[in-house]
Design a protein around this motif. Structure first.
Motif, PDB file in Angstrom:
ATOM      1  N   UNK A  63      20.050  39.548  11.781  1.00  5.00           N
ATOM      2  CA  UNK A  63      20.618  40.729  10.661  1.00  5.00           C
ATOM      3  C   UNK A  63      20.314  42.131  11.474  1.00  5.00           C
ATOM      4  N   UNK A  64      21.698  42.688  11.152  1.00  6.89           N
ATOM      5  CA  UNK A  64      21.719  44.015  11.379  1.00  6.89           C
ATOM      6  C   UNK A  64      21.634  44.836  10.473  1.00  6.89           C
ATOM      7  N   UNK A  65      22.495  44.540   9.269  1.00  5.78           N
ATOM      8  CA  UNK A  65      22.518  45.411   8.128  1.00  5.78           C
ATOM      9  C   UNK A  65      22.539  44.346   6.842  1.00  5.78           C
ATOM     10  N   UNK A  66      21.608  44.845   5.794  1.00  5.61           N
ATOM     11  CA  UNK A  66      21.861  43.994   4.590  1.00  5.61           C
ATOM     12  C   UNK A  66      22.123  45.107   3.406  1.00  5.61           C
ATOM     13  N   UNK A  67      23.012  44.390   2.569  1.00  7.59           N
ATOM     14  CA  UNK A  67      23.313  45.091   1.121  1.00  7.59           C
ATOM     15  C   UNK A  67      23.179  44.105  -0.029  1.00  7.59           C
ATOM     16  N   UNK A  68      22.400  44.515  -1.021  1.00  8.92           N
ATOM     17  CA  UNK A  68      22.039  43.720  -2.092  1.00  8.92           C
ATOM     18  C   UNK A  68      22.987  44.412  -3.323  1.00  8.92           C
ATOM     19  N   UNK A  69      23.539  43.680  -4.105  1.00 19.14           N
ATOM     20  CA  UNK A  69      24.216  44.044  -5.378  1.00 19.14           C
ATOM     21  C   UNK A  69      24.005  42.925  -6.496  1.00 19.14           C
ATOM     22  N   UNK A  76      25.383  41.659   7.543  1.00 20.92           N
ATOM     23  CA  UNK A  76      26.033  41.738   8.664  1.00 20.92           C
ATOM     24  C   UNK A  76      25.127  41.526  10.198  1.00 20.92           C
ATOM     25  N   UNK A  77      25.288  40.574  10.876  1.00 20.28           N
ATOM     26  CA  UNK A  77      24.326  40.397  11.824  1.00 20.28           C
ATOM     27  C   UNK A  77      25.343  39.694  13.025  1.00 20.28           C
ATOM     28  N   UNK A  78      24.409  39.305  14.128  1.00 17.82           N
ATOM     29  CA  UNK A  78      24.735  39.024  15.144  1.00 17.82           C
ATOM     30  C   UNK A  78      24.337  37.347  15.270  1.00 17.82           C
ATOM     31  N   UNK A  79      25.386  36.647  15.165  1.00 18.14           N
ATOM     32  CA  UNK A  79      25.604  34.967  15.493  1.00 18.14           C
ATOM     33  C   UNK A  79      25.700  34.469  16.737  1.00 18.14           C
ATOM     34  N   UNK A  80      24.942  33.652  16.787  1.00 21.72           N
ATOM     35  CA  UNK A  80      24.907  32.871  18.240  1.00 21.72           C
ATOM     36  C   UNK A  80      24.908  31.524  17.958  1.00 21.72           C
ATOM     37  N   UNK A  82      26.657  27.288  19.707  1.00 20.78           N
ATOM     38  CA  UNK A  82      27.446  26.874  20.877  1.00 20.78           C
ATOM     39  C   UNK A  82      29.239  26.859  20.695  1.00 20.78           C
ATOM     40  N   UNK A  83      29.464  27.459  19.287  1.00 18.86           N
ATOM     41  CA  UNK A  83      30.892  27.402  18.962  1.00 18.86           C
ATOM     42  C   UNK A  83      31.168  28.866  18.976  1.00 18.86           C
ATOM     43  N   UNK A  84      30.358  29.862  18.797  1.00 16.29           N
ATOM     44  CA  UNK A  84      30.906  31.348  18.467  1.00 16.29           C
ATOM     45  C   UNK A  84      29.609  32.197  18.701  1.00 16.29           C
ATOM     46  N   UNK A  85      29.737  33.314  19.145  1.00 15.59           N
ATOM     47  CA  UNK A  85      28.596  34.377  19.394  1.00 15.59           C
ATOM     48  C   UNK A  85      29.312  35.919  19.171  1.00 15.59           C
ATOM     49  N   UNK A  86      28.921  36.229  18.137  1.00 14.51           N
ATOM     50  CA  UNK A  86      29.439  37.753  18.046  1.00 14.51           C
ATOM     51  C   UNK A  86      29.012  38.084  16.511  1.00 14.51           C
ATOM     52  N   UNK A  87      29.523  39.277  15.989  1.00 15.84           N
ATOM     53  CA  UNK A  87      29.391  39.838  14.662  1.00 15.84           C
ATOM     54  C   UNK A  87      29.848  38.809  13.688  1.00 15.84           C
ATOM     55  N   UNK A  88      29.217  38.559  12.579  1.00 12.78           N
ATOM     56  CA  UNK A  88      29.546  37.802  11.550  1.00 12.78           C
ATOM     57  C   UNK A  88      28.945  38.348  10.167  1.00 12.78           C
ATOM     58  N   UNK A  89      29.566  37.908   9.337  1.00 14.56           N
ATOM     59  CA  UNK A  89      29.494  38.507   7.722  1.00 14.56           C
ATOM     60  C   UNK A  89      28.840  37.581   7.064  1.00 14.56           C
ATOM     61  N   UNK A  90      27.830  37.262   6.498  1.00 16.45           N
ATOM     62  CA  UNK A  90      27.251  36.337   5.681  1.00 16.45           C
ATOM     63  C   UNK A  90      27.233  36.872   4.229  1.00 16.45           C
ATOM     64  N   UNK A  91      27.703  36.106   3.310  1.00 17.24           N
ATOM     65  CA  UNK A  91      27.652  36.716   1.777  1.00 17.24           C
ATOM     66  C   UNK A  91      27.136  35.671   0.998  1.00 17.24           C
ATOM     67  N   UNK A  92      26.013  35.788   0.648  1.00 18.45           N
ATOM     68  CA  UNK A  92      25.074  34.906  -0.143  1.00 18.45           C
ATOM     69  C   UNK A  92      25.206  35.195  -1.739  1.00 18.45           C
ATOM     70  N   UNK A  93      25.551  34.260  -2.596  1.00 18.37           N
ATOM     71  CA  UNK A  93      25.490  34.464  -3.965  1.00 18.37           C
ATOM     72  C   UNK A  93      24.261  33.668  -4.275  1.00 18.37           C
ATOM     73  N   UNK A  94      23.295  34.435  -4.998  1.00 20.84           N
ATOM     74  CA  UNK A  94      22.086  33.741  -5.295  1.00 20.84           C
ATOM     75  C   UNK A  94      21.975  33.211  -6.783  1.00 20.84           C
ATOM     76  N   UNK A  95      21.245  32.042  -7.132  1.00 17.32           N
ATOM     77  CA  UNK A  95      20.992  31.541  -8.339  1.00 17.32           C
ATOM     78  C   UNK A  95      19.869  31.187  -8.469  1.00 17.32           C
ATOM     79  N   UNK A 103      29.289  32.327   2.040  1.00 16.11           N
ATOM     80  CA  UNK A 103      30.524  32.708   2.656  1.00 16.11           C
ATOM     81  C   UNK A 103      30.461  33.243   3.859  1.00 16.11           C
ATOM     82  N   UNK A 104      30.820  32.708   5.175  1.00 19.82           N
ATOM     83  CA  UNK A 104      30.515  33.608   6.417  1.00 19.82           C
ATOM     84  C   UNK A 104      32.028  33.682   7.109  1.00 19.82           C
ATOM     85  N   UNK A 105      31.990  34.648   7.883  1.00 19.27           N
ATOM     86  CA  UNK A 105      33.078  34.566   8.799  1.00 19.27           C
ATOM     87  C   UNK A 105      32.831  36.261   9.364  1.00 19.27           C
ATOM     88  N   UNK A 106      33.942  36.428  10.470  1.00 19.39           N
ATOM     89  CA  UNK A 106      34.008  37.774  10.971  1.00 19.39           C
ATOM     90  C   UNK A 106      34.475  38.987  10.059  1.00 19.39           C
TER      91      UNK A 106
END
Length: 106
Positions: A63-69, A76-80, A82-95, A103-106
């Motif tokens: 992780x490089x940056x965290x935002x909670x709402x 926003x972090x660095x993902x490594x 076998x298929x992809x290495x680079x910046x990626x956004x992970x959006x978590x909806x918690x319950x 949801x994840x993607x660049x």
């Protein structure tokens, strides 16, 4: 950078390659993962995705940056993997103590 404990535990499980622990974060029937537009619902589909494209692909997240709402957490972090290495956004909806949607993607 304050990351909610549930998300921290999830990232720790990813980074130690614990595929079975990943599944426990999602409801068996209604948990959702959206990876680059592909949607996986329930533990059976999430398990297959996890084994092929996530932990099974030697995925690691720094992780490089965290935002909670409220129940929405964006990392926003660095993902490594076998298929992809680079910046990626992970959006978590918690319950509560589960991840309702990831949801994840660049």
């Amino acid at each position: 950078m304050k990351t909610p404990p549930l998300v921290t535990r999830f990232i720790d499980a990813v980074n130690r390659g614990d595929a079975s622990a990943i599944l426990e974060f999602f409801d068996p029937d209604t948990g959702v993962v959206v990876d680059a537009g592909r949607r996986f619902v329930g533990r059976e589909e999430i398990s297959h995705w996890n084994e092929q494209a996530f932990v099974g692909a030697n995925g690691r997240l720094t992780p490089k940056k965290v935002q909670t709402d409220g129940q929405k957490v964006t990392i926003v972090g660095w993902w490594e993997s076998n298929f992809y290495t680079g910046p990626t956004r992970f959006i978590f909806t918690l319950d509560g103590e589960r991840i309702a949607n990831l949801t994840m993607g660049q």
